[in-house]
Design a protein around this motif. Structure first.
Motif, short mmCIF file in Angstrom:
data_model
loop_
_atom_site.label_atom_id
_atom_site.label_comp_id
_atom_site.label_asym_id
_atom_site.label_seq_id
_atom_site.Cartn_x
_atom_site.Cartn_y
_atom_site.Cartn_z
N ALA A 26 0.84 -1.20 0.00
CA ALA A 26 0.00 0.00 0.00
C ALA A 26 0.87 1.25 0.00
CB ALA A 26 -0.92 -0.01 1.22
N ALA A 27 1.97 1.21 0.77
CA ALA A 27 2.87 2.37 0.83
C ALA A 27 3.50 2.68 -0.52
CB ALA A 27 3.95 2.12 1.88
N ARG A 28 3.66 1.64 -1.36
CA ARG A 28 4.33 1.86 -2.64
C ARG A 28 3.55 2.79 -3.57
NH1 ARG A 28 5.30 -4.25 -2.92
NH2 ARG A 28 7.09 -4.48 -1.54
N TRP A 29 2.24 2.95 -3.35
CA TRP A 29 1.50 3.89 -4.19
C TRP A 29 2.14 5.28 -4.07
CZ3 TRP A 29 -0.72 8.55 -2.99
CH2 TRP A 29 -1.42 9.18 -4.05
N TYR A 30 2.58 5.65 -2.88
CA TYR A 30 3.18 6.98 -2.69
C TYR A 30 4.47 7.11 -3.48
CZ TYR A 30 -0.15 8.25 0.93
OH TYR A 30 -1.31 8.57 1.60
N TRP A 31 5.24 6.04 -3.57
CA TRP A 31 6.45 6.06 -4.40
C TRP A 31 6.08 6.26 -5.86
CZ3 TRP A 31 8.77 3.52 -8.44
CH2 TRP A 31 10.15 3.67 -8.59
N GLU A 32 5.07 5.52 -6.30
CA GLU A 32 4.60 5.68 -7.69
C GLU A 32 4.11 7.10 -7.93
OE1 GLU A 32 5.02 3.63 -10.02
OE2 GLU A 32 5.05 1.59 -9.21
N PHE A 33 3.38 7.67 -6.96
CA PHE A 33 2.87 9.03 -7.08
C PHE A 33 4.02 10.02 -7.14
CE2 PHE A 33 0.63 12.77 -4.95
CZ PHE A 33 -0.10 13.11 -6.08
N GLY A 34 5.05 9.79 -6.33
CA GLY A 34 6.22 10.67 -6.35
C GLY A 34 6.92 10.65 -7.70
N GLN A 35 7.05 9.45 -8.29
CA GLN A 35 7.65 9.34 -9.62
C GLN A 35 6.81 10.06 -10.66
OE1 GLN A 35 10.78 7.61 -9.96
NE2 GLN A 35 10.50 7.90 -7.77
N PHE A 36 5.48 9.93 -10.53
CA PHE A 36 4.57 10.59 -11.45
C PHE A 36 4.70 12.12 -11.36
CE2 PHE A 36 0.43 12.77 -11.68
CZ PHE A 36 0.16 12.64 -13.04
N LEU A 37 4.72 12.64 -10.11
CA LEU A 37 4.84 14.09 -9.91
C LEU A 37 6.15 14.61 -10.49
CD1 LEU A 37 3.50 14.64 -6.27
CD2 LEU A 37 2.36 15.21 -8.42
N HIS A 38 7.22 13.86 -10.31
CA HIS A 38 8.52 14.27 -10.84
C HIS A 38 8.48 14.34 -12.36
CE1 HIS A 38 12.86 14.78 -11.02
NE2 HIS A 38 12.92 13.79 -11.91
N GLY A 39 7.86 13.34 -12.97
CA GLY A 39 7.78 13.30 -14.43
C GLY A 39 6.83 14.33 -15.01
#
Length: 398
Positions: A315-328
């Motif tokens: 569940a926590a990994r969604w935040y990592w994915e979101f962070g990558q998305f925001l950076h891109g």
């Protein structure tokens, strides 16, 4: 836990049946907790308070009954289906009112479908809950990938966009050709993505967190007292309330070891989400005075679901994915929302968005209201008020 498969749709019926040894193991682990010393301050500024967590642990091992939650879930029609390589769990309750409007509603972190269960009756059977037949919804409550009884993604990329696409595929698979979507927290980000993708059949969205505010702080008005208060709340979050967000968006695997190994570590991590809900939850355990439906049992239903499914890290990994998305996505304007948008501001939200902020993100917002109670977990804490808002937001789309 699954039973029968519909080979034409790939949808399987689902029931929860947790082995007793898992519950016994949970209790043993709670009893074996190594406790830190008491915090050196009189508030939550050093984190979740020792008294709160020890009272939660006492109740968890001596009075809480997971089987009641299991029975409640199993009283609802639950299903799983594979979408884009991930097994998705969802609750699907069709209203007895034939002209009901299909609604897909998405939970957030540290929530689950548990936080939405008290809205099922009012949304699907309004005539039994003070509403009218024309207020009815057919309700779809999916568990996010990596959350609850949904499967864990085994490949990268499951941020808001792909989840939004999966939800559109789910609604199509269920035969819904005209529907609306709602979400808070992570669910607000997913619902926002659905609105911007504009899949066939989606005719409106409603959210109760302005998730995109984090990326456009400099564009948000700061002239009125309300706008300045919202800016102050956003600054407090990004300087003092951001710990879980920063860790999960950069190192979800690291915190995941603790979340999978210690039930008290998991509970503390989840309780520390935001100040308003923390103090309400603390009152429920320490003082026996719950606020709305944030009761001891419902809080532990949600935490225990995370524990039993072993989904703290995924569940926590969604935040990592979101962070990558925001950076891109930095420096690129998102596509406009193609469907009418409804927004409700609850006063206890992490940042309670004024109308001017909502209009900055959603020009021409179709429905906006500020209510008098409720916080970040609006559907959970104030299900009747939340239901009223969802009905009002989508009334013009029926």
């Amino acid at each position: 836990m699954s039973t029968t498969l519909d080979t034409t749709t790939g949808i399987q019926s689902f029931q929860v049946d947790v082995p007793q040894e898992q519950i016994d193991d949970l209790r043993r682990r709670i009893a074996a907790t190594r406790w830190p010393s008491k915090e050196l301050v009189g508030d939550r500024s050093q984190g979740v308070q020792l008294t709160t967590l020890q009272e939660l642990a006492r109740y968890w091992t001596s009075e809480y009954d997971w089987r009641k939650c299991e029975a409640r879930l199993n009283a609802l029609p639950q299903f799983t289906t594979e979408i884009d390589g991930v097994e998705i769990h969802f609750v699907h309750v069709r209203s007895r009112h034939e002209n009901a409007l299909p609604l897909i509603m998405t939970h957030g972190w540290p929530g689950s479908v548990i936080e939405l269960l008290d809205t099922v009756g009012p949304l699907t059977d309004p005539t039994a809950h003070g509403g009218k037949a024309e207020d009815a919804f057919h309700l779809v409550l999916p568990s996010l990938p990596g959350y609850g009884f949904s499967g864990e993604p085994t490949e990268l990329g499951w941020e808001n966009g792909p989840i939004a696409q999966a939800w559109a595929k789910l609604m199509d698979r269920l035969g819904y050709t005209r529907y609306v979507a709602q979400g808070g927290d992570v669910g607000a980000a997913v619902t926002d993505a659905m609105g911007r993708q504009g899949p066939d059949g989606l005719v409106g969205i409603h959210v109760n967190l302005l998730a995109t505010a984090l990326g456009i702080v400099d564009l948000l008005p700061a002239e009125s007292e309300q706008e300045r208060a919202a800016h102050a709340a956003l600054k407090t979050f990004t300087t003092d309330g951001f710990g879980y967000f920063l860790e999960q968006s950069t190192r979800p695997q690291t915190i995941g070891y603790s979340l999978l190994d210690s039930p008290i570590g998991l509970a503390a991590w989840m309780l520390d989400h935001d100040t308003d809900s923390y103090y309400k939850i603390s009152r429920a355990f320490v003082d026996g005075e719950p606020v709305g439906n944030l009761t001891r049992d419902s809080i532990l239903d949600n935490i225990t679901l995370y524990w039993l499914t072993g989904t703290g890290a995924s569940a926590a990994r969604w935040y990592w994915e979101f962070g990558q998305f925001l950076h891109g996505a930095a420096g690129h304007a998102p596509p406009p929302v193609s469907a009418p948008v409804g927004f409700t501001t609850f006063p206890g939200e992490i940042w309670a968005a004024p109308r001017s902020w909502v209009e900055t993100v959603y020009p021409g917002v179709a429905y906006f209201n500020e209510v008098d109670s409720g916080g970040h977990f609006a559907a959970w804490e104030e299900p009747e008020l939340f239901t009223t808002e969802v009905r009002a937001a989508f009334s013009s789309l029926r």
